[in-house]
Design a protein around this motif. Structure first.
Motif, PDB file in Angstrom:
ATOM      1  N   TYR A 229      25.047  17.932  48.396  1.00  0.00           N
ATOM      2  CA  TYR A 229      23.652  18.149  48.008  1.00  0.00           C
ATOM      3  C   TYR A 229      23.545  18.986  46.725  1.00  0.00           C
ATOM      4  O   TYR A 229      22.806  18.646  45.804  1.00  0.00           O
ATOM      5  CB  TYR A 229      22.919  18.843  49.156  1.00  0.00           C
ATOM      6  CG  TYR A 229      21.489  19.170  48.877  1.00  0.00           C
ATOM      7  CD1 TYR A 229      20.480  18.237  49.114  1.00  0.00           C
ATOM      8  CD2 TYR A 229      21.127  20.409  48.360  1.00  0.00           C
ATOM      9  CE1 TYR A 229      19.156  18.536  48.847  1.00  0.00           C
ATOM     10  CE2 TYR A 229      19.810  20.713  48.086  1.00  0.00           C
ATOM     11  CZ  TYR A 229      18.838  19.779  48.330  1.00  0.00           C
ATOM     12  OH  TYR A 229      17.527  20.080  48.054  1.00  0.00           O
ATOM     13  N   TYR A 230      24.308  20.087  46.692  1.00  0.00           N
ATOM     14  CA  TYR A 230      24.179  21.020  45.573  1.00  0.00           C
ATOM     15  C   TYR A 230      24.773  20.532  44.261  1.00  0.00           C
ATOM     16  O   TYR A 230      24.490  21.106  43.230  1.00  0.00           O
ATOM     17  CB  TYR A 230      24.817  22.370  45.928  1.00  0.00           C
ATOM     18  CG  TYR A 230      23.930  23.246  46.761  1.00  0.00           C
ATOM     19  CD1 TYR A 230      22.750  23.744  46.240  1.00  0.00           C
ATOM     20  CD2 TYR A 230      24.270  23.587  48.052  1.00  0.00           C
ATOM     21  CE1 TYR A 230      21.929  24.552  46.994  1.00  0.00           C
ATOM     22  CE2 TYR A 230      23.459  24.400  48.818  1.00  0.00           C
ATOM     23  CZ  TYR A 230      22.295  24.879  48.279  1.00  0.00           C
ATOM     24  OH  TYR A 230      21.484  25.674  49.024  1.00  0.00           O
ATOM     25  N   ASN A 231      25.673  19.555  44.308  1.00  0.00           N
ATOM     26  CA  ASN A 231      26.168  19.128  42.998  1.00  0.00           C
ATOM     27  C   ASN A 231      25.550  17.820  42.544  1.00  0.00           C
ATOM     28  O   ASN A 231      26.066  17.157  41.663  1.00  0.00           O
ATOM     29  CB  ASN A 231      27.701  19.122  42.927  1.00  0.00           C
ATOM     30  CG  ASN A 231      28.317  18.013  43.702  1.00  0.00           C
ATOM     31  OD1 ASN A 231      27.868  16.875  43.626  1.00  0.00           O
ATOM     32  ND2 ASN A 231      29.336  18.314  44.454  1.00  0.00           N
ATOM     33  N   THR A 232      24.407  17.487  43.145  1.00  0.00           N
ATOM     34  CA  THR A 232      23.685  16.319  42.647  1.00  0.00           C
ATOM     35  C   THR A 232      22.732  16.750  41.525  1.00  0.00           C
ATOM     36  O   THR A 232      22.438  17.946  41.380  1.00  0.00           O
ATOM     37  CB  THR A 232      22.871  15.652  43.771  1.00  0.00           C
ATOM     38  OG1 THR A 232      21.992  16.620  44.314  1.00  0.00           O
ATOM     39  CG2 THR A 232      23.776  15.101  44.862  1.00  0.00           C
ATOM     40  N   TYR A 233      22.256  15.747  40.816  1.00  0.00           N
ATOM     41  CA  TYR A 233      21.411  16.008  39.647  1.00  0.00           C
ATOM     42  C   TYR A 233      20.164  16.836  40.006  1.00  0.00           C
ATOM     43  O   TYR A 233      19.821  17.803  39.337  1.00  0.00           O
ATOM     44  CB  TYR A 233      21.007  14.656  39.053  1.00  0.00           C
ATOM     45  CG  TYR A 233      20.225  14.736  37.772  1.00  0.00           C
ATOM     46  CD1 TYR A 233      20.794  15.280  36.623  1.00  0.00           C
ATOM     47  CD2 TYR A 233      18.923  14.245  37.697  1.00  0.00           C
ATOM     48  CE1 TYR A 233      20.077  15.333  35.446  1.00  0.00           C
ATOM     49  CE2 TYR A 233      18.213  14.294  36.517  1.00  0.00           C
ATOM     50  CZ  TYR A 233      18.783  14.844  35.392  1.00  0.00           C
ATOM     51  OH  TYR A 233      18.074  14.906  34.231  1.00  0.00           O
ATOM     52  N   TYR A 407      17.965  28.661  46.437  1.00  0.00           N
ATOM     53  CA  TYR A 407      18.616  27.349  46.442  1.00  0.00           C
ATOM     54  C   TYR A 407      19.092  26.948  45.045  1.00  0.00           C
ATOM     55  O   TYR A 407      20.084  26.261  44.905  1.00  0.00           O
ATOM     56  CB  TYR A 407      17.642  26.304  47.000  1.00  0.00           C
ATOM     57  CG  TYR A 407      18.137  25.700  48.296  1.00  0.00           C
ATOM     58  CD1 TYR A 407      18.629  26.524  49.307  1.00  0.00           C
ATOM     59  CD2 TYR A 407      18.150  24.336  48.506  1.00  0.00           C
ATOM     60  CE1 TYR A 407      19.105  25.983  50.489  1.00  0.00           C
ATOM     61  CE2 TYR A 407      18.621  23.785  49.690  1.00  0.00           C
ATOM     62  CZ  TYR A 407      19.099  24.615  50.671  1.00  0.00           C
ATOM     63  OH  TYR A 407      19.575  24.068  51.832  1.00  0.00           O
ATOM     64  N   ARG A 408      18.366  27.405  44.047  1.00  0.00           N
ATOM     65  CA  ARG A 408      18.718  27.045  42.669  1.00  0.00           C
ATOM     66  C   ARG A 408      20.093  27.590  42.305  1.00  0.00           C
ATOM     67  O   ARG A 408      20.857  26.944  41.597  1.00  0.00           O
ATOM     68  CB  ARG A 408      17.638  27.604  41.728  1.00  0.00           C
ATOM     69  CG  ARG A 408      17.850  27.360  40.255  1.00  0.00           C
ATOM     70  CD  ARG A 408      17.490  25.935  39.888  1.00  0.00           C
ATOM     71  NE  ARG A 408      17.609  25.689  38.464  1.00  0.00           N
ATOM     72  CZ  ARG A 408      18.738  25.329  37.862  1.00  0.00           C
ATOM     73  NH1 ARG A 408      19.826  25.168  38.573  1.00  0.00           N
ATOM     74  NH2 ARG A 408      18.767  25.088  36.556  1.00  0.00           N
ATOM     75  N   TYR A 409      20.391  28.807  42.784  1.00  0.00           N
ATOM     76  CA  TYR A 409      21.633  29.456  42.351  1.00  0.00           C
ATOM     77  C   TYR A 409      22.637  29.669  43.480  1.00  0.00           C
ATOM     78  O   TYR A 409      23.531  30.483  43.384  1.00  0.00           O
ATOM     79  CB  TYR A 409      21.311  30.805  41.677  1.00  0.00           C
ATOM     80  CG  TYR A 409      20.423  30.639  40.482  1.00  0.00           C
ATOM     81  CD1 TYR A 409      20.920  30.074  39.321  1.00  0.00           C
ATOM     82  CD2 TYR A 409      19.080  31.004  40.522  1.00  0.00           C
ATOM     83  CE1 TYR A 409      20.100  29.877  38.213  1.00  0.00           C
ATOM     84  CE2 TYR A 409      18.247  30.813  39.421  1.00  0.00           C
ATOM     85  CZ  TYR A 409      18.761  30.256  38.272  1.00  0.00           C
ATOM     86  OH  TYR A 409      17.959  30.051  37.180  1.00  0.00           O
ATOM     87  N   LYS A 410      22.461  28.944  44.565  1.00  0.00           N
ATOM     88  CA  LYS A 410      23.358  29.108  45.721  1.00  0.00           C
ATOM     89  C   LYS A 410      24.793  28.747  45.352  1.00  0.00           C
ATOM     90  O   LYS A 410      25.032  27.770  44.647  1.00  0.00           O
ATOM     91  CB  LYS A 410      22.877  28.185  46.842  1.00  0.00           C
ATOM     92  CG  LYS A 410      23.471  28.508  48.176  1.00  0.00           C
ATOM     93  CD  LYS A 410      22.566  29.431  48.914  1.00  0.00           C
ATOM     94  CE  LYS A 410      23.100  29.883  50.223  1.00  0.00           C
ATOM     95  NZ  LYS A 410      22.411  31.070  50.700  1.00  0.00           N
TER      96      LYS A 410
END
Lengths: 413, 297
Positions: A229-233, A407-410
């Motif tokens: 999830y976190y490394n998607t665009y 969530y932006r910088y998790k």
């Protein structure tokens, strides 16, 4: 389907959430039934009827007393009370067998209570007041109300209110004086029940809703989908915003569905009469400093409840995003809502003022109506409700920002 | 097309997981080999921007990937070791969700999802809920999401772990098909997988790259050789203590041991061709046995 659509699907397809929604429906149904059954009507033999049937009979009883509580109505009411007391045998006026008296008083009970509260300092018992009160005394009814409430307020000073400043005391008296008189009175059971029972419904519904909201962010971790999830665009931007919107949507839809269905059922069953009546015309709101009608009071209760849902909802989401633990995310706000219930015996004015700023008041406007929490902002004395609504609206916006930032910088180790 | 890591370091409290690593990846498949705790996953998570490096930089064609932010993530595909699923999504739902999440325009999302289903052989399972998928099918769904955006950088962390031999072969072929015109970095414990897929192999130990090169180069540079020895049964234990033994085959009255050694370990030992497994054992020694679940040693 958009990102929001998929986020919504994640929430509604989860089995635990489906069970929560069923529990919420059960809670609303139970609350409706409980609220409606609170209304009671009794015949002269002591046979009680509850619910819609009781509301119909009570409404009929109160019909002749509907209107403004002016000198004429008060005189008429006093005469009626005298007639009731004089024609009811003494042994049926007190004790457990006083059904005939209670039954005859039902239509005029609200006015009788108000008279009793206004002239409580002059007479020892209600019966004595009915017997001795002179019609000319009734012209001072509203004056006596302010006097009685001021005395009550300053007496309360003995256990913690003594530290009020002169400004605050003056503010209180002015609030009592500024009540719109004469009061509008009549049948208002629908509004009384709907507002009194809403806080319980709100608290339990919010705790159930918290379980649903806690998953919006933390499920990514418990499902171990976080790394992808976190490394998607859009994982750290648009999709996080979609999650925040889903939280808002879930809170809004569930809150207004619960409150809406509850209000429709209770008001539909007990009646909407009394919307324009003065809140203080009900004896339980005699001492409130908030001058408003029942409709305004209802709108304040549901509006404030919505504000409380949004605040606690985003608090749950933020904690779940921060700690990745749905349990902790539910536990902390639940404690925040429940702990103040056990702190009523605190006498320190300062602590009471601090407790007064806790978010549980947003869900319990009927209780907040009774408490004397005053705050000075820029030299102006203001009340609890005027403070907590803007305060928690701002804090909610802050939480939305914190959720996004979290969530932006998790980082995913 | 160049992914460069410079002095890349990651500390977790007092532990240094990755230590001053430098490397340049160009188009092709890179196999990352190392024991548990070598720092492979941490390195991959830094490359995928899931973790911030303590020091050092990662650049893509000269641009810092942190500065590139989502533009970098647009060209990234990642299949993590613990690939999680949305249990109540169907495979099709999942890919249709991942497509816009990865920046694919809605008009193209459906076609792209169809293509991925076809490529991974999941078309007939498209309506299955993900919680009902077998381990192999989950991995296939995982690789489908990883490449749905046609990434320039594909990171695969233990992609074949837990798969049965036929699934592993299928998966290897799939990755080989995907290897053209992109950087593929895969980590695995299974030496044969790396050997068959990776053009370049990186051996990682204690957070550092200790050996890099093609399979042939690593074998050529390995100081140890493989020796096949016939040993009486009662001497097997002594040999295991004295040498690095990569395999033991027990016969009726003796055992055949494959020993790694620079010199002939005993008279009669027969020199055998060195394999990548020998290199692995030579590099990681006894610790490589920690995760010998796929017959590394």
């Amino acid at each position: 389907m958009s990102l929001m659509g998929f986020e919504w699907k994640k929430v509604v397809t989860k089995r635990a959430n489906q069970i929560l929604l069923i529990l919420l429906a059960v809670l609303v149904a139970y609350s409706c039934s409980r609220a409606v059954r609170q209304v009671e009507w009794m015949d002269g033999s002591g046979n009680a009827v509850n619910g819609h049937a009781a509301a119909v009979k009570l409404r009929r009883e109160k019909e002749q007393w509907t209107g403004v509580l002016d000198q004429t109505t008060l005189e008429k009411a006093l005469a009626h009370l005298r007639e009731i007391y004089s024609t009811t045998p003494q042994d049926l006026q007190q004790g457990e067998n006083n059904w005939p008296l209670r039954s005859r008083l039902q239509g005029i009970q609200d006015i009788a209570d108000l008279l009793g509260l206004a002239f409580a300092d002059t007479y020892d018992t209600f019966e004595e007041m009915v017997e001795k009160l002179q019609p000319e005394d009734l012209s001072r009814f509203y004056e006596k109300r302010v006097e009685a409430l001021s005395v009550q307020f300053f007496e309360e000073g003995n256990w913690g209110y003594a530290n009020y400043t002169e400004n605050e005391k003056q503010y209180i008296v002015e609030q009592y004086q500024s009540a719109r008189t004469p009061f509008a009175v009549g049948y208002q059971e629908g509004w009384v029940q709907v507002t009194e029972q809403l806080p319980s419904l709100m608290k339990y519904a919010l705790i159930l809703l918290s379980f649903l909201l806690a998953g919006i962010f933390s499920d990514e971790f418990s499902w171990k989908t976080d790394a992808v999830y976190y490394n998607t665009y859009y994982g750290r931007t648009k999709s996080t915003i979609a999650k925040l919107w889903i939280g808002f949507l879930a809170i809004t839809v569930i809150y207004w569905l619960c409150v809406g269905v509850f209000s429709l059922v209770v008001l539909g069953s007990l009646g909407t009469e009394g919307a324009a009546q003065t809140l203080q015309s009900d004896a339980s709101y005699w001492s409130t400093r908030y001058n408003m009608t029942f409709l305004q009071y209802y709108l304040l209760t549901v509006g404030s409840g919505y504000c409380g849902f949004l605040f606690v909802g985003y608090l749950v989401m933020w904690i779940s995003a921060k700690t990745r633990s749905p349990i902790l995310a539910v536990l902390i706000p639940s404690l925040l809502l429940l702990i103040p219930m056990f702190l009523h015996e605190i006498y320190s004015l300062f602590l009471r003022k601090v407790i007064g700023l806790l978010p549980h008041w947003l869900l319990d406007i009927p209780q907040a109506m009774h408490y004397v929490y005053l705050y000075q902002v820029g030299g102006q004395v203001t009340s609890l409700i005027s403070i907590i609504l803007p305060l928690y609206s701002c804090l909610t916006l802050l939480l939305v920002f914190l959720c996004y930032r979290e969530y932006r910088y998790k980082q995913i180790a | 097309m160049e992914l460069t890591i410079t002095e890349l370091t990651k500390d977790f409290r007092k532990t240094r997981a990755v230590s001053q690593v430098n490397y340049t990846f160009q188009s092709g498949v890179y196999g990352l080999l190392g024991v548990n705790g070598a720092g492979k996953t941490t390195l991959m998570r830094m490359i995928t921007t899931l973790l911030k490096p303590t020091a050092g930089t990662i650049t893509w064609d000269g641009q810092d990937v942190v500065q590139m932010d989502k533009d970098y993530r647009r060209i990234l595909g990642y299949l993590p070791q613990d690939f999680g699923i949305y249990p109540d999504f169907t495979v099709q739902d999942y890919l249709l969700y991942m497509a816009p999440l990865k920046g694919i325009r809605p008009v193209l999302a459906k076609a792209r999802a169809e293509e991925m289903l076809r490529m991974t052989g999941m078309t007939q399972h498209r309506k299955l809920k993900m919680k009902a998928l077998s381990g192999g099918m989950k991995r296939r769904a995982g690789i489908a999401q990883a490449v749905i955006n046609d990434p320039k950088i594909l990171i695969l962390d233990e992609p074949t772990a837990g798969l049965d031999p036929s699934e592993r072969i299928r998966f290897r072929n799939l990755i080989s098909e995907l290897a053209t015109d992109r950087v593929v970095l895969l980590s695995t414990h299974i030496v044969s997988d790396v050997e068959s897929m990776a053009g370049q192999i990186i051996l990682m130990k204690n957070g550092k790259f200790v050996m890099t090169g093609s399979s042939e180069e690593l074998i050529r540079n390995c100081p140890d050789r493989g020796w096949l020895c016939d040993v009486p049964k009662k001497q097997v234990n002594d040999c295991c203590l004295k040498y690095r033994v990569s395999s033991i085959k027990t016969m009726a009255d003796h055992a055949k041991l494959r020993i790694l050694s620079r010199e002939m370990p005993m008279p009669g030992a027969v020199l055998e061709e060195t394999t990548l497994e020998d290199v692995f054992l030579s590099c990681f020694g006894e610790r490589s046995g920690d995760e010998s679940d796929h017959g590394v040693v």
